[in-house]
Design an enzyme around this catalytic site. Sequence first.
Site, mmCIF file in Angstrom:
data_model
loop_
_atom_site.group_PDB
_atom_site.id
_atom_site.type_symbol
_atom_site.label_atom_id
_atom_site.label_comp_id
_atom_site.label_asym_id
_atom_site.label_seq_id
_atom_site.Cartn_x
_atom_site.Cartn_y
_atom_site.Cartn_z
ATOM 1 N N TYR A 1 -10.700 23.205 -12.511
ATOM 2 C CA TYR A 1 -11.274 21.913 -12.882
ATOM 3 C C TYR A 1 -12.569 21.693 -12.096
ATOM 4 O O TYR A 1 -12.558 21.686 -10.872
ATOM 5 C CB TYR A 1 -10.260 20.799 -12.638
ATOM 6 C CG TYR A 1 -10.834 19.438 -12.897
ATOM 7 C CD1 TYR A 1 -11.404 19.140 -14.131
ATOM 8 C CD2 TYR A 1 -10.836 18.470 -11.920
ATOM 9 C CE1 TYR A 1 -11.965 17.907 -14.374
ATOM 10 C CE2 TYR A 1 -11.394 17.224 -12.158
ATOM 11 C CZ TYR A 1 -11.962 16.952 -13.387
ATOM 12 O OH TYR A 1 -12.528 15.729 -13.627
ATOM 13 N N ASP B 1 -2.115 23.394 -9.513
ATOM 14 C CA ASP B 1 -2.521 22.360 -10.467
ATOM 15 C C ASP B 1 -1.932 22.775 -11.812
ATOM 16 O O ASP B 1 -2.388 23.728 -12.446
ATOM 17 C CB ASP B 1 -4.049 22.257 -10.526
ATOM 18 C CG ASP B 1 -4.526 21.158 -11.484
ATOM 19 O OD1 ASP B 1 -3.738 20.745 -12.360
ATOM 20 O OD2 ASP B 1 -5.694 20.730 -11.369
ATOM 21 N N ARG C 1 0.838 -1.220 0.000
ATOM 22 C CA ARG C 1 0.000 0.000 0.000
ATOM 23 C C ARG C 1 0.866 1.261 0.000
ATOM 24 O O ARG C 1 0.627 2.155 -0.796
ATOM 25 C CB ARG C 1 -1.004 -0.042 1.153
ATOM 26 C CG ARG C 1 -1.836 1.206 1.283
ATOM 27 C CD ARG C 1 -3.221 0.963 1.861
ATOM 28 N NE ARG C 1 -3.307 -0.017 2.908
ATOM 29 C CZ ARG C 1 -2.903 0.168 4.176
ATOM 30 N NH1 ARG C 1 -2.389 1.301 4.552
ATOM 31 N NH2 ARG C 1 -3.026 -0.804 5.050
ATOM 32 N N LYS D 1 -3.449 12.894 -17.937
ATOM 33 C CA LYS D 1 -3.465 13.775 -19.114
ATOM 34 C C LYS D 1 -2.136 13.672 -19.855
ATOM 35 O O LYS D 1 -1.708 12.600 -20.178
ATOM 36 C CB LYS D 1 -3.832 15.190 -18.685
ATOM 37 C CG LYS D 1 -4.999 15.261 -17.694
ATOM 38 C CD LYS D 1 -6.286 14.654 -18.236
ATOM 39 C CE LYS D 1 -7.393 14.705 -17.187
ATOM 40 N NZ LYS D 1 -8.613 14.057 -17.594
HETATM 41 C C1 LIG Z 1 -6.846 20.470 -14.583
HETATM 42 C C2 LIG Z 1 -7.298 19.147 -14.021
HETATM 43 N N1 LIG Z 1 -7.015 18.855 -12.753
HETATM 44 C C3 LIG Z 1 -7.406 17.682 -12.206
HETATM 45 C C4 LIG Z 1 -8.113 16.746 -12.915
HETATM 46 C C5 LIG Z 1 -8.547 15.462 -12.272
HETATM 47 O O1 LIG Z 1 -7.796 14.378 -12.752
HETATM 48 P P1 LIG Z 1 -8.366 12.876 -12.777
HETATM 49 O O2 LIG Z 1 -9.446 12.829 -13.794
HETATM 50 O O3 LIG Z 1 -7.159 12.034 -13.090
HETATM 51 O O4 LIG Z 1 -8.894 12.589 -11.400
HETATM 52 C C6 LIG Z 1 -8.435 17.010 -14.242
HETATM 53 C C7 LIG Z 1 -9.233 16.050 -15.039
HETATM 54 O O5 LIG Z 1 -9.722 16.364 -16.121
HETATM 55 C C8 LIG Z 1 -8.015 18.250 -14.818
HETATM 56 O O6 LIG Z 1 -8.313 18.570 -16.086
#
Ligand SMILES: Cc1ncc(COP(=O)(O)O)c(C=O)c1O
Length: 387
Positions: free
Chosen positions: A107, A180, A54, A205
């Site tokens: 997001y 982010d 884990r 991504k």
């Molecule tokens: C800018 C951004 N941050 C976070 C996330 C979340 O990632 P995940 O879908 O891998 O949980 C996304 C998903 O589209 C995103 O575009």
Amino acid sequence: MPATPPRWSKQSLAAQAMGHVDPTTKAVVAPIHVATTYLRDEDNAYSSGFVYGRPDNATVREAEAVVAMLEEAAAGALLFGSGMAAATAVFQALDPGDHVVAPAVMYWALRNWLMTEARRWGIDVELVETDDLDKLRAAVQQGRTKLVWIETPSNPLWTITDIAAAAEIAHAAGARLAVDSTAASPVHTRPLMLGADIVMHAATKILNGHSDVVAGVLAGAQPDEFWQRLVGIRARQGGILGPFEAYLLMRGMRTLHLRAAAQAHSAFDLARRLSAHPRVSRVLYPGLPQHPGHEVAARQMQDGFGFMLSVQVSGGERAAVATAAKVGLWKRATSLGGVESLIEHRASIEGPGTPCPPDLLRLSTGIESVDDLYADLDEALRAAHRS
Ligand SMILES: Cc1ncc(COP(=O)(O)O)c(C=O)c1O
């Protein structure tokens, strides 16, 4: 930061996944470690540093080392089972009553989580337009704000927040800055080098790049008490990435620099051409000089402005949805950063309360011929207008 900078560039180190050679077979690709448990030593210790699957997995650690290297000033990286798992861990490391400033444009699923779960657990979340530094300064409360979260470029309007200035504002109030950086990738922006404390990527991504892994990662500037809390949260809550996904992610990161450069180049080309399209009222891309965040983006982004852009379609929501329905080469799907280009009517997925305009189409540029991508969009825009 390492005491002596590595001799080879980040591109070279990523291409070879840090130059790993298997000591037994001399294989140039590391094996996938699938064991969930590890032997104790005769003296009852765990001298290998691996106890249980884990928290401990060698394939995961190898992929984490690549991310930490790419982020340049990282003391460490932690891989999670999704971008959301990585992002929410940062908020879970706060205490009830802590004040958090986060962007109004971000997001959507994380914004929704902040407005519901995080608030339920006593985190005091305030949303502001973090690209406006005066608004950010006014929102941060001395001694009470514990975290400033920014996303730049921010999904889906691609607004730009000045990372160095946000770090200064956060630190002056005694808060940490987390970024982010999914849409920038470590190729275009290294937030830790600009003063951020934590950088987060949805590794689903462009880091992975092939739309076949869901993963998230945090990289920290310091191995401090807050970072140790994050290590503990991942270990105890069990949000670690699986070894096969970590291997796929590492394979993806070997070509990150080539993909990011090609995708950013095509995105810029599309942004320019679409700006002159009669059926497009506005193009949102930080590489364009008319973008409100362009000056800051040009300062804090290198080698391009990323693979994401949005267009607002003349004729409003109906024309935007019809355009997304008429493309052939572009794939009408959510997500971003893969080698295949994706188009999405974003307001449809974000639902009520979104700051996303109803006439907006979000475009994730892949590695197909940019002439094909433009021709397909051009035809779809024209056909949607006629329908
Ligand atoms: C800018 C951004 N941050 C976070 C996330 C979340 O990632 P995940 O879908 O891998 O949980 C996304 C998903 O589209 C995103 O575009």
